[in-house]
Design a protein around this motif. Structure first.
Motif, PDB file in Angstrom:
ATOM      1  N   SER A 201      44.869  54.900  35.473  1.00 62.44           N
ATOM      2  CA  SER A 201      45.875  54.037  36.466  1.00 62.44           C
ATOM      3  C   SER A 201      45.019  53.760  37.665  1.00 62.44           C
ATOM      4  O   SER A 201      45.120  52.507  38.355  1.00 62.44           O
ATOM      5  CB  SER A 201      46.906  54.871  36.565  1.00 62.44           C
ATOM      6  N   LEU A 202      44.301  54.379  38.210  1.00 64.39           N
ATOM      7  CA  LEU A 202      43.586  54.375  39.533  1.00 64.39           C
ATOM      8  C   LEU A 202      42.490  53.114  39.324  1.00 64.39           C
ATOM      9  O   LEU A 202      42.356  52.356  40.017  1.00 64.39           O
ATOM     10  CB  LEU A 202      42.594  55.498  39.963  1.00 64.39           C
ATOM     11  N   LEU A 203      41.718  53.457  37.870  1.00 64.91           N
ATOM     12  CA  LEU A 203      40.678  52.353  37.785  1.00 64.91           C
ATOM     13  C   LEU A 203      41.282  51.011  37.454  1.00 64.91           C
ATOM     14  O   LEU A 203      40.914  50.026  38.041  1.00 64.91           O
ATOM     15  CB  LEU A 203      40.022  52.701  36.488  1.00 64.91           C
ATOM     16  N   LEU A 204      42.596  50.849  37.130  1.00 66.30           N
ATOM     17  CA  LEU A 204      43.150  49.569  36.934  1.00 66.30           C
ATOM     18  C   LEU A 204      43.850  49.081  38.260  1.00 66.30           C
ATOM     19  O   LEU A 204      43.421  47.734  38.521  1.00 66.30           O
ATOM     20  CB  LEU A 204      44.544  49.850  36.024  1.00 66.30           C
ATOM     21  N   ARG A 205      44.341  49.918  38.945  1.00 65.08           N
ATOM     22  CA  ARG A 205      44.891  49.339  40.386  1.00 65.08           C
ATOM     23  C   ARG A 205      43.483  48.904  41.166  1.00 65.08           C
ATOM     24  O   ARG A 205      43.390  47.911  41.834  1.00 65.08           O
ATOM     25  CB  ARG A 205      45.478  50.324  41.119  1.00 65.08           C
ATOM     26  N   ALA A 206      42.187  49.807  41.032  1.00 62.57           N
ATOM     27  CA  ALA A 206      41.156  49.377  41.786  1.00 62.57           C
ATOM     28  C   ALA A 206      40.387  48.088  41.272  1.00 62.57           C
ATOM     29  O   ALA A 206      39.866  47.314  41.979  1.00 62.57           O
ATOM     30  CB  ALA A 206      40.093  50.549  41.787  1.00 62.57           C
ATOM     31  N   LEU A 207      40.325  47.805  39.991  1.00 60.02           N
ATOM     32  CA  LEU A 207      40.009  46.576  39.681  1.00 60.02           C
ATOM     33  C   LEU A 207      41.119  45.314  39.826  1.00 60.02           C
ATOM     34  O   LEU A 207      40.409  44.154  40.098  1.00 60.02           O
ATOM     35  CB  LEU A 207      39.968  46.549  37.867  1.00 60.02           C
ATOM     36  N   ARG A 208      42.192  45.499  39.977  1.00 58.65           N
ATOM     37  CA  ARG A 208      43.083  44.451  40.165  1.00 58.65           C
ATOM     38  C   ARG A 208      43.173  44.298  41.768  1.00 58.65           C
ATOM     39  O   ARG A 208      43.274  43.040  42.328  1.00 58.65           O
ATOM     40  CB  ARG A 208      44.621  44.893  39.897  1.00 58.65           C
ATOM     41  N   HIS A 209      42.906  45.101  42.672  1.00 60.57           N
ATOM     42  CA  HIS A 209      42.910  45.179  44.212  1.00 60.57           C
ATOM     43  C   HIS A 209      41.424  45.592  44.507  1.00 60.57           C
ATOM     44  O   HIS A 209      41.586  46.544  45.223  1.00 60.57           O
ATOM     45  CB  HIS A 209      44.263  45.805  44.587  1.00 60.57           C
ATOM     46  N   PRO A 210      40.468  45.065  44.194  1.00 65.61           N
ATOM     47  CA  PRO A 210      39.167  45.553  44.800  1.00 65.61           C
ATOM     48  C   PRO A 210      39.035  45.797  46.462  1.00 65.61           C
ATOM     49  O   PRO A 210      39.539  44.695  47.067  1.00 65.61           O
ATOM     50  CB  PRO A 210      38.075  44.680  43.882  1.00 65.61           C
ATOM     51  N   LEU A 211      38.422  46.707  46.599  1.00 60.32           N
ATOM     52  CA  LEU A 211      38.088  46.985  48.113  1.00 60.32           C
ATOM     53  C   LEU A 211      39.647  46.474  48.850  1.00 60.32           C
ATOM     54  O   LEU A 211      39.678  46.322  50.022  1.00 60.32           O
ATOM     55  CB  LEU A 211      37.093  46.218  48.522  1.00 60.32           C
ATOM     56  N   THR A 212      40.760  47.178  48.494  1.00 58.00           N
ATOM     57  CA  THR A 212      41.974  46.860  49.097  1.00 58.00           C
ATOM     58  C   THR A 212      42.054  47.085  50.532  1.00 58.00           C
ATOM     59  O   THR A 212      42.693  46.126  51.286  1.00 58.00           O
ATOM     60  CB  THR A 212      43.020  47.469  48.319  1.00 58.00           C
ATOM     61  N   PRO A 213      41.559  48.369  51.056  1.00 54.58           N
ATOM     62  CA  PRO A 213      41.807  48.174  52.673  1.00 54.58           C
ATOM     63  C   PRO A 213      40.947  47.399  53.372  1.00 54.58           C
ATOM     64  O   PRO A 213      41.477  46.948  54.207  1.00 54.58           O
ATOM     65  CB  PRO A 213      41.097  49.517  52.709  1.00 54.58           C
ATOM     66  N   LEU A 214      39.761  47.015  52.894  1.00 50.39           N
ATOM     67  CA  LEU A 214      38.927  45.987  53.737  1.00 50.39           C
ATOM     68  C   LEU A 214      39.499  44.498  53.412  1.00 50.39           C
ATOM     69  O   LEU A 214      39.376  43.966  54.493  1.00 50.39           O
ATOM     70  CB  LEU A 214      37.402  46.276  53.145  1.00 50.39           C
ATOM     71  N   VAL A 215      40.086  44.402  52.333  1.00 48.81           N
ATOM     72  CA  VAL A 215      40.586  42.907  52.082  1.00 48.81           C
ATOM     73  C   VAL A 215      41.743  42.755  53.000  1.00 48.81           C
ATOM     74  O   VAL A 215      42.291  41.685  53.591  1.00 48.81           O
ATOM     75  CB  VAL A 215      40.979  42.809  50.525  1.00 48.81           C
ATOM     76  N   GLY A 216      42.634  43.941  53.121  1.00 44.43           N
ATOM     77  CA  GLY A 216      43.949  43.673  53.759  1.00 44.43           C
ATOM     78  C   GLY A 216      43.392  43.450  55.255  1.00 44.43           C
ATOM     79  O   GLY A 216      44.083  42.629  56.084  1.00 44.43           O
ATOM     80  N   ALA A 217      42.584  44.182  55.963  1.00 43.19           N
ATOM     81  CA  ALA A 217      42.443  44.034  57.404  1.00 43.19           C
ATOM     82  C   ALA A 217      41.594  42.397  57.532  1.00 43.19           C
ATOM     83  O   ALA A 217      41.799  42.021  58.557  1.00 43.19           O
ATOM     84  CB  ALA A 217      40.904  44.936  57.638  1.00 43.19           C
ATOM     85  N   LEU A 218      40.844  41.927  56.569  1.00 40.29           N
ATOM     86  CA  LEU A 218      40.235  40.678  56.525  1.00 40.29           C
ATOM     87  C   LEU A 218      41.500  39.825  56.528  1.00 40.29           C
ATOM     88  O   LEU A 218      41.530  38.680  57.173  1.00 40.29           O
ATOM     89  CB  LEU A 218      39.510  40.352  55.347  1.00 40.29           C
TER      90      LEU A 218
END
Length: 253
Positions: A201-218
């Motif tokens: 499940s973690l791998l799937l979420r990470a693939l769907r939303h890569p680098l999610t903390p960095l992307v959110g800040a951007l």
């Protein structure tokens, strides 16, 4: 109480109604964890799920060796609250490939008998500042507190927040609305669905939303640039640390 850890696949939405109208949303995922039993995924996946005390709490001060649990206990003790070993559950982004940014981290702090004692809402801005609001919520997770941290370069540090932070179950539904003179110029919400905290499940979420903390800040910064180009003036950031926020009980809207 549902078992933790868990993942929440979620949509974050920001709505601004004045002085100009603007809204945006993005998809992400959060961890919901017990501070006494933080998850340790299989070694290759640990780069996708790091939890460090230094990523939370006041930006300056405190021992870097202090655990997340010790840090929140010390904060509560500072405000006269003793959980007597009760459970503390946290909703936050984990550190992903060395990057982390949490506009909002929420802690649900329980008494030893399992009843909810306090909720702590920890707000981070894009200037590297952080502030915690200690809340005594009602049965629906609602409270009101004065704004204390400079978050947006387009909003003064005035007004108050009306907050809804019910402890997540099968679904996640959080709302923070800034109010001035009886109306909300800005509202942020998080809506999500619970997912298992398995390696797959973690791998799937990470693939769907890569680098999610960095992307959110951007995304937040890109929206800020767009608002400035639309004519919103950038306000000067106040000097010094934000004031200490006293505990606020829930009040009726």
């Amino acid at each position: 109480m549902r078992p933790v850890p868990a993942l929440y696949e979620a949509t974050v939405r920001h709505v601004r109604v004045e002085p100009v109208r603007n809204s945006f949303a993005y998809d992400t995922y959060y961890w919901f964890v017990d501070l006494d039993d933080l998850p340790r995924p299989p070694l290759p996946l640990r780069l996708l799920a790091g939890f460090r005390a230094a990523d939370h709490g006041p930006a300056a001060g405190g021992s870097p060796a202090r655990s997340l649990r010790a840090a929140i206990d010390a904060y509560l003790a500072d405000h006269g609250v003793d959980l007597e070993g009760g459970r503390v559950l946290m909703l936050a982004h984990a550190r992903v490939l060395g990057h982390v940014f949490n506009p909002l981290t929420v802690y649900w702090c329980h008494h030893r008998d399992g009843s909810l004692s306090r909720v702590v809402a920890e707000v981070h801005n894009t200037y590297g500042q952080r502030h915690r609001y200690l809340l005594e919520v009602d049965g629906r997770g609602r409270a009101r507190t004065d704004k204390a941290l400079f978050v947006s370069p387009f909003n003064e540090v005035d007004g108050h927040y009306r907050i809804s932070l019910p402890e997540p179950g099968d679904r996640l539904a959080l709302t923070i609305a800034l109010h001035r003179e009886g109306r909300p110029p800005f509202t942020a919400s998080v809506r999500g669905v619970r997912r298992p905290a398995t390696a797959a499940s973690l791998l799937l979420r990470a693939l769907r939303h890569p680098l999610t903390p960095l992307v959110g800040a951007l995304r937040i910064r890109i929206q800020g640039i767009g608002l400035h180009l639309r004519g919103l003036p950038v306000l000067p950031r106040p000097d010094g640390p934000p004031p200490r926020t006293t505990e606020r009980k829930a009040t009726r809207s």
